[in-house]
Motif scaffolding. Structure first.
Motif, PDB file in Angstrom:
ATOM      1  N   ARG A  94       8.789 -13.322   2.312  1.00  0.00           N
ATOM      2  CA  ARG A  94       7.700 -12.394   2.567  1.00  0.00           C
ATOM      3  C   ARG A  94       7.140 -11.917   1.231  1.00  0.00           C
ATOM      4  NH1 ARG A  94       8.646 -14.064   6.898  1.00  0.00           N
ATOM      5  NH2 ARG A  94       8.610 -13.018   8.926  1.00  0.00           N
ATOM      6  N   ASP A 105       9.127  -6.772   8.863  1.00  0.00           N
ATOM      7  CA  ASP A 105       9.145  -8.047   8.166  1.00  0.00           C
ATOM      8  C   ASP A 105      10.562  -8.415   7.746  1.00  0.00           C
ATOM      9  OD1 ASP A 105       6.446  -8.722   8.285  1.00  0.00           O
ATOM     10  OD2 ASP A 105       5.953  -7.469   6.568  1.00  0.00           O
ATOM     11  N   GLN A 141       2.066 -12.852   7.242  1.00  0.00           N
ATOM     12  CA  GLN A 141       1.915 -11.396   7.195  1.00  0.00           C
ATOM     13  C   GLN A 141       0.487 -10.952   7.480  1.00  0.00           C
ATOM     14  OE1 GLN A 141       4.571 -11.492   3.452  1.00  0.00           O
ATOM     15  NE2 GLN A 141       4.386  -9.317   3.894  1.00  0.00           N
ATOM     16  N   HIS A 171       0.057  -3.654  11.513  1.00  0.00           N
ATOM     17  CA  HIS A 171       0.633  -3.649  10.167  1.00  0.00           C
ATOM     18  C   HIS A 171       1.574  -2.464  10.021  1.00  0.00           C
ATOM     19  CE1 HIS A 171       1.244  -3.812   5.951  1.00  0.00           C
ATOM     20  NE2 HIS A 171       0.503  -2.753   5.692  1.00  0.00           N
TER      21      HIS A 171
END
Length: 735
Positions: free
Chosen positions: A623, A631, A276, A461
């Motif tokens: 995650r 994600d 991530q 992001h």
């Protein structure tokens, strides 16, 4: 957590004057090794020791306060007994020294007394706003400044890789390896006990350093996981970070109370955090330096199709196998490329990929082949393999490969598989940023890492969005359980999922046979009865689940389930039996969505293949919460069973969007309710029409109890003998 201040650490690496507190000429001492290593430092070195008048010809001062002014000390390295370190650092702070490295051991790693000393050291450093490295470290190095403030042997060659390590022994080994393999380092930091500065501080510092092209980190633990993710995510977009994480096994997993708890070990949390935040992970020391070298000198490929050019069939086969095992693929040469190769290569040579230019190839044949292949649009990167032959000089080939690399904006890696003759070629290749490996598989892996970094660097992001949920209702459920001294939740708390909009079968909790019959009468068709007991985790093992029960048999079945539970454990708390609509798992795919609270990173969210074999196959993706839509969608693609969701073998595709939403809702649930330390929804049945949670369990932590202002005067709905207003999915409705 709490070390959020962004510090300016440039003074650690660019000092004009360095003091060695504890400097001495005593053979075999740390103070002597430090002072001798600073002999090549570009600035002034000042010894401080009340027991000496001079050290190797340098005037020695009894304390830092005795050092003549107005010249200031920019960096102090402390090598005095642990009992005197706090006082020494306090004096440095009073003298205005802003950067301190404490190499002394005997702190937290030495037991309770050392732990108290370390707390005092941290408080002293923070009081004086000191950038403190250590204690219990081997020191720091900055090759541009000629600064070797360690007590180790040797100094690495100058370069653009900055290295940090939580192991002093790794630093010692890395310095020797870098010198032997001519791998250049810029800054080197041994973190030690991290009383003040940690790995995240230095990652942030090197992001702003134009001379650091790659950060290489040896990590055993991360103190503040969320801060690490936020910082690394920002830094990795411009400066690659390669992490070698030690301690990958998790012996505590067997004690977990849920499938997620058993499968989501600490390494899964680090793997998810690295993914991530765009950090490239290496699994061994050799790979860590391989990746760092590739990321230092090579551009990232535009795409993943590569070409192999070799003068040996065997190495070509090895490289082809390695490409097949990686994310890369062999480029399919188009007609123009094949024609251009046919024009420059002898007739017997096929214009195929891998391109075998034969063992009699000289440097000109390699040059002509590489010029064509490297310029082809369908080729994203080039792997050059070569074994020593009479017609070919490796140093000449190195110059050819370097020239090709300079002319095309594509990565080129080599595996020149020889002995002494390789050294001259490596020097030439290195000047062009081309790494050489003896093993073709290492060359392929390094090229694949460039593609991994490319994907992470361009990854924006994605902000997480919150759903409209009933948090107060969920908090009431948790508080009620904690008030009863319960640290587990089961099917009696399915309403917790309902509060967060996660579909469940229509039904409710019955506390009596009559209540069970009333709920069953409100549901069309046969029903499912499930034991509700926080003390019985695996209900099926004790006969606590009955499926397909006709309405007229519900009372008798209720009674039988409770009796079996009592026989299994007379002391077990039995809250009743949940009665719900029948959902046939065969109508969809059984998956699992879960979460586990990790001490470093917070909640880790899991998605994978579910059902009774969940821990047999262990097919799951992880995650760190909060989980974004992107994600969550990636998680559905990463598991090996992903084709089942997308319609394998003629099946109708499942509603993946509903799965993605459920993952995100679970992420929000555990983020809102930190008292939940583990959670399983297993199975979450996924069909073309939607999802439905058929079973649920959770573990609670009383220390994270929701606030007292949460309404909890009324019993939560799941304690009533009534049919719940469940958010029933279309799959449940169809049954």
């Amino acid at each position: 957590m709490g070390k959020a201040t962004v510090r300016d650490l440039s003074g650690l690496f660019e000092p004009d004057r360095v003091a060695v507190v504890g400097a001495t000429e005593r053979p075999g001492s740390v103070g002597r090794a430090l002072f001798e290593n600073l002999a090549d430092f570009d600035g002034d070195v000042v010894p401080v020791n009340p027991s000496r008048d001079s050290v190797f010809g340098h005037a020695c001062y009894a304390s830092i306060g005795d050092v003549p002014r107005p010249a200031t000390v920019d960096l102090a390295v402390v090598a005095v007994p642990a009992a005197t370190v706090v006082d020494a650092v306090g004096q440095l702070g009073e003298a205005g020294v802003e950067n301190v490295v404490v190499v002394t051991a005997g702190f937290r790693e030495a037991g309770e007394r050392g732990g108290r000393l370390e707390r005092d050291l941290r408080e002293t450093a923070l009081t004086h706003d000191i950038n403190l490295v250590g204690p219990n470290c081997v020191g720091i190095i900055s090759t541009p400044a000629g600064l070797n403030a360690t007590f180790l042997r040797g100094t690495p060659p100058a370069g653009s890789i900055s290295l940090l390590s939580q192991s002093g022994a790794f630093i010692a080994a890395a310095i020797g390896w870098a010198a032997r393999n001519d791998v250049g380092l810029k800054d080197v930091v041994s973190l030690g006990n991290e009383a003040v500065l940690d790995e995240t501080d230095f990652i942030a510092e090197w992001a702003a350093d134009p001379e650091t092209d790659v950060v290489l980190a040896y990590l055993e633990d991360v103190d503040d996981g969320r801060r690490f993710i936020e910082t690394a995510r920002s830094v990795s977009a411009e400066t690659p970070i390669v992490a070698l994480k030690a301690g990958r096994t998790d012996a505590g997993g067997a004690a977990a109370a849920s499938h997620t708890g058993a499968m989501a070990g600490s390494d899964e949390a680090y793997q998810a955090a690295f993914a991530q935040s765009g950090v490239v992970r290496a699994m061994d020391v050799e790979s860590a330096f391989d990746f760092a070298r590739a990321l230092t000198g090579l551009p990232v490929p535009d795409h993943d199709d590569v070409a192999i050019v070799t003068n040996g069939g065997g190495p070509g086969v090895l490289a082809t196998d390695a490409v097949g095992d990686s994310r890369l693929s062999l480029a399919d040469f188009d007609a123009s490329t094949r024609e251009a190769l046919a024009d420059v290569l002898p007739t017997p040579i096929a214009a195929a990929n891998p391109l075998d230019v034969r063992g009699d190839a000289d440097v000109d044949r390699f040059r002509e082949a590489l010029d064509v292949v490297a310029a082809a649009d369908e080729v994203g990167g080039v792997i050059v393999l070569c074994v020593p032959t009479g017609p070919l000089a490796f140093d000449d080939l190195g110059a050819v490969i370097g020239g090709v690399r300079s002319r095309v904006d594509k990565p080129v890696v080599t595996a020149l598989m020889g002995g002494a003759e390789v050294a001259a070629a490596e020097s030439v290749l290195g000047s062009h940023g081309v790494p050489n490996y003896f093993d073709p598989a290492r060359a392929v892996e390094s090229l694949a890492v460039l593609a991994d970094y490319r994907d992470g660097a361009v990854r924006e992001h994605a902000a997480t969005t919150a759903f409209d949920v009933d948090t107060e209702r969920a908090e009431r459920i948790v508080i009620r359980a904690l008030d009863r001294g319960v640290d587990h939740l089961g099917v009696e708390a399915m309403e917790l999922l309902d509060a967060y909009g996660i579909p469940t079968p229509a039904g409710g909790l019955a506390e009596s046979e009559e209540g069970a019959a009333r709920i069953a009468a409100s549901i069309e068709g046969p029903v499912v009865l499930k034991l509700a007991s926080p003390d019985v985790v695996h209900k099926s093992d004790v006969g606590g689940v009955e499926v397909g029960v006709p309405t007229e048999d519900v009372r008798e079945t209720y009674r039988a389930i409770v009796e079996r539970a009592r026989d299994h454990d007379p002391d077990a708390t039995v809250l009743g039996v949940r009665v719900e609509a029948t959902v046939t798992p065969a109508a969809g795919v059984e998956t699992i969505v879960g979460a586990k609270r990790d001490p470093q990173f917070g909640h880790l969210v899991m998605f994978g293949l579910g059902g009774i074999f969940v821990q047999v196959f262990e097919d799951a993706a992880f995650r760190v919460a909060p989980v974004s839509e992107r994600d969550a969608r990636e998680m559905t693609r990463e598991i090996q069973a992903a084709p089942m969701l997308r319609g394998a073998r003629g099946r109708e595709p499942a509603d993946v969007d509903a799965v993605v939403e459920t993952i995100r809702r679970v992420s929000q649930l555990v983020s809102d309710l930190p008292a939940i330390t583990e959670l399983d929804i297993n199975p979450l049945v996924v069909s073309p029409e939607g999802v439905c949670a058929l079973d649920f369990r959770a573990r609670l932590d009383a220390a994270a109890r929701p606030g007292d202002d949460c309404p909890n005067s009324d019993p939560p709905e799941y304690y009533s003998d009534s049919s719940s207003g469940s958010n029933m999915s279309s799959i449940a409705q169809s049954k």
